[in-house]
Write a protein that holds these residues in place. Structure first.
Motif, mmCIF file in Angstrom:
data_model
loop_
_atom_site.group_PDB
_atom_site.id
_atom_site.type_symbol
_atom_site.label_atom_id
_atom_site.label_comp_id
_atom_site.label_asym_id
_atom_site.label_seq_id
_atom_site.Cartn_x
_atom_site.Cartn_y
_atom_site.Cartn_z
ATOM 1 N N PHE A 31 0.593 -0.955 0.268
ATOM 2 C CA PHE A 31 -0.092 -0.509 0.004
ATOM 3 C C PHE A 31 0.928 1.209 -0.256
ATOM 4 C CE2 PHE A 31 -2.366 3.461 2.399
ATOM 5 C CZ PHE A 31 -3.104 3.536 1.515
ATOM 6 N N THR A 32 1.817 0.992 0.636
ATOM 7 C CA THR A 32 2.660 2.449 0.998
ATOM 8 C C THR A 32 3.054 2.709 -0.124
ATOM 9 O OG1 THR A 32 3.795 2.139 3.279
ATOM 10 C CG2 THR A 32 4.381 3.819 2.334
ATOM 11 N N LEU A 33 3.607 1.521 -1.843
ATOM 12 C CA LEU A 33 4.569 1.716 -2.394
ATOM 13 C C LEU A 33 3.540 2.332 -3.628
ATOM 14 C CD1 LEU A 33 6.674 -1.378 -2.443
ATOM 15 C CD2 LEU A 33 7.665 0.572 -1.772
ATOM 16 N N SER A 34 2.423 1.762 -3.486
ATOM 17 C CA SER A 34 0.960 2.174 -4.474
ATOM 18 C C SER A 34 1.241 3.889 -4.238
ATOM 19 C CB SER A 34 -0.006 1.740 -4.295
ATOM 20 O OG SER A 34 0.049 -0.197 -4.181
ATOM 21 N N VAL A 35 1.162 3.971 -2.744
ATOM 22 C CA VAL A 35 0.946 5.746 -2.446
ATOM 23 C C VAL A 35 1.975 6.866 -2.860
ATOM 24 C CG1 VAL A 35 0.286 7.589 -0.798
ATOM 25 C CG2 VAL A 35 -1.155 4.919 -1.088
ATOM 26 N N VAL A 36 2.985 5.734 -2.316
ATOM 27 C CA VAL A 36 4.345 6.354 -2.969
ATOM 28 C C VAL A 36 4.457 6.760 -4.434
ATOM 29 C CG1 VAL A 36 7.297 6.372 -3.278
ATOM 30 C CG2 VAL A 36 5.598 6.058 -1.281
ATOM 31 N N MET A 37 4.686 5.590 -5.340
ATOM 32 C CA MET A 37 4.140 5.511 -6.678
ATOM 33 C C MET A 37 3.470 6.937 -7.547
ATOM 34 S SD MET A 37 4.330 1.917 -9.387
ATOM 35 C CE MET A 37 5.439 1.306 -8.226
ATOM 36 N N GLY A 91 -4.098 -1.415 -9.940
ATOM 37 C CA GLY A 91 -5.363 -0.200 -10.089
ATOM 38 C C GLY A 91 -4.886 1.379 -10.493
ATOM 39 N N LEU A 92 -4.057 1.883 -9.507
ATOM 40 C CA LEU A 92 -3.503 2.588 -9.223
ATOM 41 C C LEU A 92 -2.715 3.447 -10.688
ATOM 42 C CD1 LEU A 92 -3.246 3.311 -5.361
ATOM 43 C CD2 LEU A 92 -4.901 4.602 -7.166
ATOM 44 N N VAL A 93 -2.088 2.437 -10.713
ATOM 45 C CA VAL A 93 -0.747 2.632 -11.849
ATOM 46 C C VAL A 93 -1.304 2.989 -13.562
ATOM 47 C CG1 VAL A 93 1.504 2.002 -13.104
ATOM 48 C CG2 VAL A 93 1.259 1.847 -10.201
ATOM 49 N N ALA A 94 -2.693 1.854 -13.218
ATOM 50 C CA ALA A 94 -3.021 2.208 -14.505
ATOM 51 C C ALA A 94 -4.047 3.054 -14.879
ATOM 52 C CB ALA A 94 -3.995 0.471 -14.188
ATOM 53 N N MET A 95 -4.558 3.512 -14.052
ATOM 54 C CA MET A 95 -5.428 5.072 -13.798
ATOM 55 C C MET A 95 -4.468 6.150 -13.860
ATOM 56 S SD MET A 95 -8.328 4.205 -10.768
ATOM 57 C CE MET A 95 -9.045 5.882 -10.547
#
Length: 261
Positions: free
Chosen positions: A32-38, A241-245
């Motif tokens: 989750f942290t890596l997703s938010v940071v990315m 999903g976050l990165v794809a959006m």
């Protein structure tokens, strides 16, 4: 086993369970942290480079791109980030204060009980704590009424504390016994009442509550493993999903412009 030894064993079990839960949550928290940071890196450093390019084009930007532009603009404003960072601790503190209010805490527990997997895990966890504490208190020589007086304060659940108080009042007024009362509440699994009924006939309530506690402890450990097995792919899906959006919002206008050429 002597009561002091059983108490230390009880505390050790709780500590090991808490440590196991913390260790198991490291991977989902890291993902989750890596997703938010990315996403923060993409919106703060990569996407603003396309921003001037998009503004110079006479095309209608899709809603996803316009939303990402607004997010990138907000992330680039230090005052917005300062206000956002200041509000998060205040919101967390307010939630903690509200959770200490009896009525709100009961509503929160009722909501947790309605969740498909977490509700079952919550029931097993509180039932294990109830059974283990009852076993220790009864083994120390306390009567059922004294045990119920203390159980309501240590189970860690507002709903269960209210039900334990109703059980205590019913037994004190002679309207039932412990096994019968355990079969009536909607919280405790039926196995509690049936096993306690057999223990009342055999006269070994402390031993039976200890066995119930061991059973519920194993259920809690199995439930944690099942939840983690479910959470890990969901976290990966969330990250993807976050990165794809973000990538879709960036490249969709470019793709539309290339089609118009």
């Amino acid at each position: 086993m002597e009561p002091p030894s059983r108490l230390s064993d009880y505390l050790e079990r709780n500590y090991k369970l808490a440590e196991k839960l913390r260790s198991a949550l490291v991977y989902p928290a890291l993902v989750f942290t890596l997703s938010v940071v990315m996403v923060f890196f993409l919106c703060s450093f990569i996407f603003p480079q396309f921003l001037s390019f998009f503004q110079g084009m006479a095309i209608q930007l899709p809603s996803s791109t316009r939303s990402l532009i607004a997010i990138a603009t907000a992330l680039g404003n230090p005052w917005v980030m300062l206000a956002f960072g200041s509000c998060l601790p205040l919101i967390g503190y307010q939630i903690w204060l509200l959770s200490q209010v009896g009525v709100i805490r009961s509503r929160m527990e009722e909501y947790v009980l309605q969740l498909p997997v977490f509700g079952w895990l919550f029931i097993q966890l509180v039932s294990a704590r109830f059974s283990r504490t009852a076993s220790i208190l009864l083994d120390c020589g306390l009567g059922q009424m004294q045990t119920l007086d203390l159980l309501g304060e240590v189970v860690g659940s507002r709903i269960v504390a209210e039900e334990v108080e109703l059980m205590r009042q019913s037994i004190a007024e002679g309207r039932g016994n412990l096994s019968g009362e355990l079969l009536m509440p909607r919280f405790f699994p039926p196995i509690c009442g049936h096993m306690v009924a057999a223990a009342e006939e055999a006269g070994n309530l402390p031993v039976m509550f200890g066995r119930l506690a061991d059973f519920f402890d194993e259920c809690v450990e199995d439930g944690i493993q099942r939840i983690l097995a479910m959470v890990e792919p969901l976290m990966l899906l969330f990250m993807g999903g976050l990165v794809a959006m973000v990538l879709l919002a960036v490249f969709q206008p470019i793709y539309s412009l290339l089609e118009a050429l």
